[in-house]
Design an enzyme around this catalytic site. Sequence first.
Site, PDB file in Angstrom:
ATOM      1  CE  LYS A   1     -26.732  24.329 -24.171  1.00 53.38           C
ATOM      2  NZ  LYS A   1     -27.942  23.802 -23.223  1.00 53.38           N
TER       3      LYS A   1
ATOM      4  CD  GLU B   1     -25.660  20.062 -15.809  1.00 53.83           C
ATOM      5  OE1 GLU B   1     -26.922  20.694 -16.517  1.00 53.83           O
ATOM      6  OE2 GLU B   1     -24.565  20.062 -16.495  1.00 53.83           O
TER       7      GLU B   1
ATOM      8  CB  SER C   1     -22.259  24.099 -25.979  1.00 51.56           C
ATOM      9  OG  SER C   1     -22.253  23.462 -27.166  1.00 51.56           O
TER      10      SER C   1
ATOM     11  CB  SER D   1      -0.956   0.163   1.231  1.00 49.28           C
ATOM     12  OG  SER D   1      -0.155  -0.068   2.631  1.00 49.28           O
TER      13      SER D   1
ATOM     14  CD  GLN E   1      -2.799  -2.569   2.324  1.00 49.74           C
ATOM     15  OE1 GLN E   1      -1.662  -2.973   3.667  1.00 49.74           O
ATOM     16  NE2 GLN E   1      -1.859  -3.433   1.184  1.00 49.74           N
TER      17      GLN E   1
ATOM     18  CE1 TYR F   1      -4.449  -3.866   9.713  1.00 49.74           C
ATOM     19  CE2 TYR F   1      -4.159  -6.379   8.739  1.00 49.74           C
ATOM     20  CZ  TYR F   1      -3.987  -4.758   8.192  1.00 49.74           C
ATOM     21  OH  TYR F   1      -3.389  -4.173   7.946  1.00 49.74           O
TER      22      TYR F   1
ATOM     23  CG  ASN G   1     -24.865  24.266 -20.973  1.00 45.00           C
ATOM     24  OD1 ASN G   1     -25.756  24.424 -21.058  1.00 45.00           O
ATOM     25  ND2 ASN G   1     -24.025  23.680 -21.747  1.00 45.00           N
TER      26      ASN G   1
ATOM     27  CG  ASN H   1      -2.346  -5.066  13.165  1.00 46.32           C
ATOM     28  OD1 ASN H   1      -1.593  -4.988  12.038  1.00 46.32           O
ATOM     29  ND2 ASN H   1      -2.434  -6.396  13.462  1.00 46.32           N
TER      30      ASN H   1
ATOM     31  CB  THR I   1     -45.444  19.997  -3.294  1.00 46.38           C
ATOM     32  OG1 THR I   1     -46.630  20.365  -4.332  1.00 46.38           O
ATOM     33  CG2 THR I   1     -45.014  20.621  -2.384  1.00 46.38           C
ATOM     34  CG  HIS I   2     -45.900  16.198  -6.074  1.00 49.02           C
ATOM     35  ND1 HIS I   2     -45.611  15.364  -5.644  1.00 49.02           N
ATOM     36  CD2 HIS I   2     -46.532  16.546  -4.683  1.00 49.02           C
ATOM     37  CE1 HIS I   2     -47.032  14.668  -4.292  1.00 49.02           C
ATOM     38  NE2 HIS I   2     -46.607  15.843  -4.617  1.00 49.02           N
TER      39      HIS I   2
HETATM   40  N1  ARG Z   1      -0.665  -1.694   5.399  1.00 48.93           N
HETATM   41  C1  ARG Z   1      -2.223  -1.886   6.247  1.00 48.93           C
HETATM   42  C2  ARG Z   1      -2.755  -1.425   6.361  1.00 48.93           C
HETATM   43  O1  ARG Z   1      -2.727  -0.248   5.899  1.00 48.93           O
HETATM   44  C3  ARG Z   1      -0.896  -2.191   7.991  1.00 48.93           C
HETATM   45  C4  ARG Z   1       0.063  -3.529   8.178  1.00 48.93           C
HETATM   46  C5  ARG Z   1      -0.558  -4.643   8.978  1.00 48.93           C
HETATM   47  N2  ARG Z   1      -0.837  -5.916   7.882  1.00 48.93           N
HETATM   48  C6  ARG Z   1      -0.378  -6.799   9.550  1.00 48.93           C
HETATM   49  N3  ARG Z   1      -0.003  -7.769   8.522  1.00 48.93           N
HETATM   50  N4  ARG Z   1      -1.065  -7.145  10.038  1.00 48.93           N
HETATM   51  O2  ARG Z   1      -4.107  -1.562   6.497  1.00 48.93           O
END
Ligand code: ARG
Length: 497
Positions: free
Chosen positions: A291, A298, A285, A37, A330, A325, A293, A120, A165-166
């Site tokens: 135009k 939106e 546009s 990550s 992640q 965990y 807009n 964790n 309304t509506h």
């Molecule tokens: N990168 C992990 C997360 O974002 C945290 C790592 C915990 N990894 C683990 N193998 N216990 O949650």
Amino acid sequence: MSEEPTANGAGDDDTGNEGVVRRERFSGGPARGFLSSLAADRRIFAADLAVDRAHVVMLAEQDIVDDGTAGEILTALEEIEDAGHDALPDGEDVHEAIETAVIDRVGLDGGRMHTARSRNDEVATCIRYRLREDLLDAIETTLEARGALIETAEAERETVMPGFTHLQPAQPTTVAHWALSYERALARETARLIDAYDRTNQSPLGAAAFAGTPFDVERERTAALLGFAGTMDNAMDAVSARDFLVESTAALATLATTLSGLAEDIVIYANKGFVEVDDAYASTSSIMPQKKNPDTLELVRARAGDAAAGLNGLLNTLKGLPRAYNRDLQRAGGHAWRAIDGVSEATEVAAGAIATADWNDEALAAAAGEGFSTATGVADALAMAGVPFRTAHEVVASTAEAAGDDGDFEALDAAARDVLDASLTEYVDRQTIESALDPGQSVASRDSAGGPAPEAVADQIAAARTDHDADSDTLAERRAAIADAVESLQAEVETYV
Ligand code: ARG
């Protein structure tokens, strides 16, 4: 630097730093990128450095690491911060990469940083730390939008417009009353975000993997150094819980849904010529040169879809996860980050579009009486003169049927003769009816609390301003608490480096 194998058991050995690249055992294969990550963790790079600092300061204060080692680690963290996220060594995530970078600089003693914690509790703390700031920014955007709506209400207190309304003409109201209807809704969005903030602002740090630690950690201390209001009671809950993400994302999705209604109203009003969106919030546009807009609105409307999808994705990611965990977690943060970015931006754009919109008083006034929109007021006037409301309703309903949109005194009188067997003037004078038929006077008559009459609106504006000030104070307090913590953590760090 102390050499006893106290903390991670990382004493002096002749293998250099090789022995600490322990995760290569499992994570070196083709799934390495899938597991990592690190790129997405850019968002929590600064948070992780703060969490590392607070943890190391606490470890030193508790004599779990010696001051010299703490100083070296804290110095390394400064260098790592200066070098930035892009300079981090490879790693499964930002926590591992920063630890590796510390060990690269400090040597094996750098591995003492991870004593008495786990990724964790670390990652849960980082997400909360970062989300706090984002939530405060989101809260600020709701205050901006509310401010713009209050100013609109102030400027357009007497600007009569059709109410629907509506999507059918219903009763005349004012632009101020319309604007305050969204201001009140946004005040609840602010409140929901503040609630989410206060439950996010609790520290999981010190929970370790989920089962606590034999080290004599001071969890309140790291919480205070990071500006958290308190610690999470149960270590297993501390690492597992992501309901703060759900709550925050849900608050954002609700906010986006409210804004989508406001955006839709402006799109419709622009279509009818009731309002002109400023050039800065419009688009043209590529083929139709005439135009203009209301595209920004939106897109504000569409952001509600993104936010709802994010909430759905998050809930589905979390559904059925066992304690404690699991790596699925992640994937949780991304939903919340995308929601907070998308919705905060939409809120700012909506605030700007409202603040710069040009309301067309004449078109609004002309439309305000269309579709016999004053009919309810006429029925009210008859009922006030003693006719049972249901009977009064029938007089006006048969007028509407016979005369369509042109329900005037004569048409009403004819209907009264039919339904009541009497002339209208036996109940009310002509002047009362004429006044009920006038959109401006119709609005002015509806002065019940919360109503559109200018005095009633003045009370609502005053209440909205009071709430806006109180919420601004709450925002400032929360920001100040974080700023104080940042300052005191930095001061503590400086005693070691
Ligand atoms: N990168 C992990 C997360 O974002 C945290 C790592 C915990 N990894 C683990 N193998 N216990 O949650």
